[in-house]
Design an enzyme around this catalytic site. Structure first.
Site, short mmCIF file in Angstrom:
data_model
loop_
_atom_site.label_atom_id
_atom_site.label_comp_id
_atom_site.label_asym_id
_atom_site.label_seq_id
_atom_site.Cartn_x
_atom_site.Cartn_y
_atom_site.Cartn_z
N ASP A 85 30.33 35.71 19.95
CA ASP A 85 29.57 34.62 20.40
C ASP A 85 29.14 34.86 21.78
O ASP A 85 29.98 34.64 22.67
CB ASP A 85 30.33 33.26 20.03
CG ASP A 85 29.61 32.07 20.38
OD1 ASP A 85 29.39 31.38 19.29
OD2 ASP A 85 28.99 31.82 21.38
N LYS A 140 27.43 26.99 3.16
CA LYS A 140 28.50 26.40 3.94
C LYS A 140 29.32 25.92 2.80
O LYS A 140 28.69 25.34 1.68
CB LYS A 140 28.44 25.19 4.85
CG LYS A 140 27.56 25.74 6.00
CD LYS A 140 28.38 26.00 6.99
CE LYS A 140 27.92 26.59 8.09
NZ LYS A 140 28.71 27.06 8.92
N HIS A 193 27.61 35.66 15.57
CA HIS A 193 27.62 34.33 15.28
C HIS A 193 26.29 33.56 16.07
O HIS A 193 26.10 33.99 17.34
CB HIS A 193 28.82 33.55 15.56
CG HIS A 193 28.54 32.08 15.68
ND1 HIS A 193 28.39 31.12 16.70
CD2 HIS A 193 28.18 31.26 14.60
CE1 HIS A 193 28.30 29.65 16.19
NE2 HIS A 193 28.13 29.97 15.02
N ASP A 239 31.04 30.32 4.19
CA ASP A 239 31.61 29.86 5.71
C ASP A 239 32.33 28.43 5.47
O ASP A 239 31.53 27.63 5.06
CB ASP A 239 30.41 29.67 6.70
CG ASP A 239 30.83 29.64 7.98
OD1 ASP A 239 32.18 29.29 8.49
OD2 ASP A 239 30.02 29.34 8.87
N GLU A 273 34.16 33.27 5.49
CA GLU A 273 33.93 33.05 7.23
C GLU A 273 34.97 31.87 7.56
O GLU A 273 34.81 31.09 7.07
CB GLU A 273 32.71 32.67 7.71
CG GLU A 273 32.37 32.80 9.23
CD GLU A 273 30.96 32.66 9.34
OE1 GLU A 273 30.10 33.19 8.91
OE2 GLU A 273 30.45 31.81 10.39
N GLU A 333 33.37 32.99 15.88
CA GLU A 333 32.70 32.01 16.52
C GLU A 333 33.59 31.02 17.42
O GLU A 333 33.07 30.40 18.41
CB GLU A 333 31.73 31.20 15.57
CG GLU A 333 32.64 30.39 14.71
CD GLU A 333 31.50 29.73 13.74
OE1 GLU A 333 30.84 30.09 12.83
OE2 GLU A 333 31.12 28.52 13.78
C1 LIG Z 1 28.63 23.48 13.78
C2 LIG Z 1 27.78 24.68 13.37
O1 LIG Z 1 26.68 24.45 12.94
C3 LIG Z 1 28.45 25.66 12.59
O2 LIG Z 1 28.71 25.30 11.53
C4 LIG Z 1 27.93 27.08 12.70
C5 LIG Z 1 28.59 27.92 12.05
O3 LIG Z 1 29.62 28.01 11.52
C6 LIG Z 1 27.70 29.33 11.88
O4 LIG Z 1 26.71 29.27 12.27
O5 LIG Z 1 28.63 30.30 11.34
MG MG Z 2 30.45 29.94 10.99
#
Ligand SMILES: C[C@H](O)[C@@H](O)CC(=O)C(=O)O
Ligand code: MG
Length: 441
Positions: free
Chosen positions: A328, A222, A355, A250, A276, A305
């Site tokens: 999704d 992330k 996702h 992401d 992402e 997603e």
């Molecule tokens: C809020 C979710 O955990 C989100 O962060 C999931 C996500 O973006 C992903 O798995 O890709």
């Molecule tokens: Mg994501």
């Protein structure tokens, strides 16, 4: 043989306090309590089978979706299951076209999440009555029957029913071999569980070490809140996994278009496969601009997603705005709408990498991607399905991962059923877990 009249639909607000450990956190959702609007449908058939469905939500959002499910239930209760599945396209259209409810959609937002929860329950029940896991139910359907589940409204400029038929017809070739192959080796997965944004570096290192030991070769990190943090975390990650393993990033919609290009360019040295959700999920042209700018760096754009519906996916594909398409199972209108997106992705030759970051999403989406491989895409190239290692213990038929791959489920249904005890304990606000948490000062 499908049977029974739907006699009842119940919906629960089930929430897990994942935010306490920062599990699932990202640049836009710092405190996610993984939650579900959880639907159970019953019939008057003597088999006693029930259909379980859910849509993924975060904490407070669940109560809105629960209301929407209740509002939709009028279209479901008293319906004959045979009537529904013999004209599934018509039933989908009925749910998404309610003259009053569609004003708060159409086919997006809370009302569409509710549609997903309800239809997921119907698909679960259908698969259970047929005694097959959902992926197998789909694989065994002939092309005409599959098409009869899809609403082609608004996408015929990109994919006609005739083209979809041809894709499915072509998919019949080599289908048996692919089914054997996926049963033997599973479907490739990647993990997001090591690097949620709220995890401190020490935790990230430990989780990455464990994941490497477990055989994971593809990882998502992330990013998006702070550039220096991202550089540090990506460096740490790349050093731990080495140059050959796959890294994805992401940002969960954090940036402006120009900002996304500049920020990701600064992370290019860590060789991410994709970025992402760099910007708003509604910004098709923004995604296209980012895709174009990052292509020379070898970085693709992934999104989906939070794509409302098949129409947004259609435009993303038409605009060459993405390199990886992330369906999704709980945001789109269930299996029905996902089928149309899988077929469009095939036509536009864009790999689907679902996702699954949420409660239950791994359980559900594995069925769709296994079907996609066997009957639609016929390929594993550049494809993998997300895996997050959270909350599987609450499901009656939890996912099985072996050698960093999804093992195709064998139990009948859509793997949607939660353990009764979990639903009771985590129901909001009356479940014992929430009673304890809410009584703390
Ligand atoms: C809020 C979710 O955990 C989100 O962060 C999931 C996500 O973006 C992903 O798995 O890709
Ligand atoms: Mg994501």
């Amino acid at each position: 043989m499908v049977r029974g009249r739907i006699t009842g639909l119940a919906v629960s607000d089930v929430r897990f306090p994942t935010s306490l450990g920062h599990h699932g956190s990202d640049a836009m959702h710092p405190d996610p309590d993984y939650s579900a609007a959880y639907v159970v449908i019953e019939t008057d058939a003597r088999d006693g089978l029930k259909g379980y469905g859910l849509t993924f939500t975060l904490g407070k959002g669940t109560e809105v979706v629960v209301c929407a499910v209740n509002a939709l239930s009028i279209h479901v209760v008293n319906k004959d299951l045979e009537e529904i599945v013999s004209d599934f396209r018509g039933f989908y259209r009925q749910l998404t076209s309610d003259g009053q409810l569609r004003w708060i959609g159409p086919e997006k937002g809370a009302v569409h999440l509710a549609t997903a929860a309800v239809l997921n329950a119907v698909w679960d029940l259908w698969a259970k009555q047929e005694g097959k896991p959902l992926w197998k139910l789909l694989v065994d359907m002939d092309p005409k029957q599959l098409l009869s589940c899809i609403d082609f409204r608004y996408i015929t400029d990109a994919l006609t029913e005739e083209e979809a038929h041809e894709i499915l017809q072509n998919g019949l070739l080599g289908k048996t071999e692919r089914e054997e192959q996926v049963l033997k080796h599973g479907y490739p997965a990647y993990t997001t569980s090591c690097a949620w944004l709220g995890y401190p570096d020490q935790q990230l290192k430990q989780l990455c070490t464990d994941a490497l030991k477990d055989g994971w070769t593809r990882f998502k990190v992330k990013v998006g809140a702070d550039l220096q943090d991202d550089i540090r975390r990506c460096r740490l990650f790349r050093e731990m996994i080495g140059p050959d393993k796959t890294l994805m990033l992401d940002a969960n919609q954090r940036w402006e278009v120009k900002e996304a290009i500049e920020w990701v360019t600064k992370l290019a040295e860590f060789k991410p496969l994709w970025i992402e959700e760099p910007t708003s999920p509604d910004d098709i042209l923004g995604h296209a601009a980012i895709s174009k700018a990052l292509a020379p760096l070898g970085i693709g754009v992934a999104t989906g997603e939070q794509c409302h519906n098949r129409v947004i996916f259609k435009q993303l594909l038409q605009a060459k705005a993405l390199s990886y398409l992330q369906i999704d199972s709980c945001r789109l209108g269930s299996v029905n709408e996902n089928l149309s997106v899988l077929l469009m992705a095939k036509k536009f030759q864009i790999p689907v990498c679902p996702h699954a970051g949420g409660v239950g999403l791994c359980e559900l989406v594995q069925h769709l991607i296994i079907f996609d491989y066997i009957s639609v895409s016929g390929s594993l190239e550049n494809r993998m399905c997300e895996y997050v290692d959270h909350l599987h213990e609450h499901f009656k038929y939890p996912v099985v991962i072996q050698k960093a791959s999804y093992v195709p489920p064998q139990d009948a249904g859509y793997s949607t059923e939660m353990k009764e005890d979990s639903v009771r304990k985590f129901q909001f606000p009356q479940g014992e877990i929430w009673q304890k948490l809410l009584s703390k000062p």
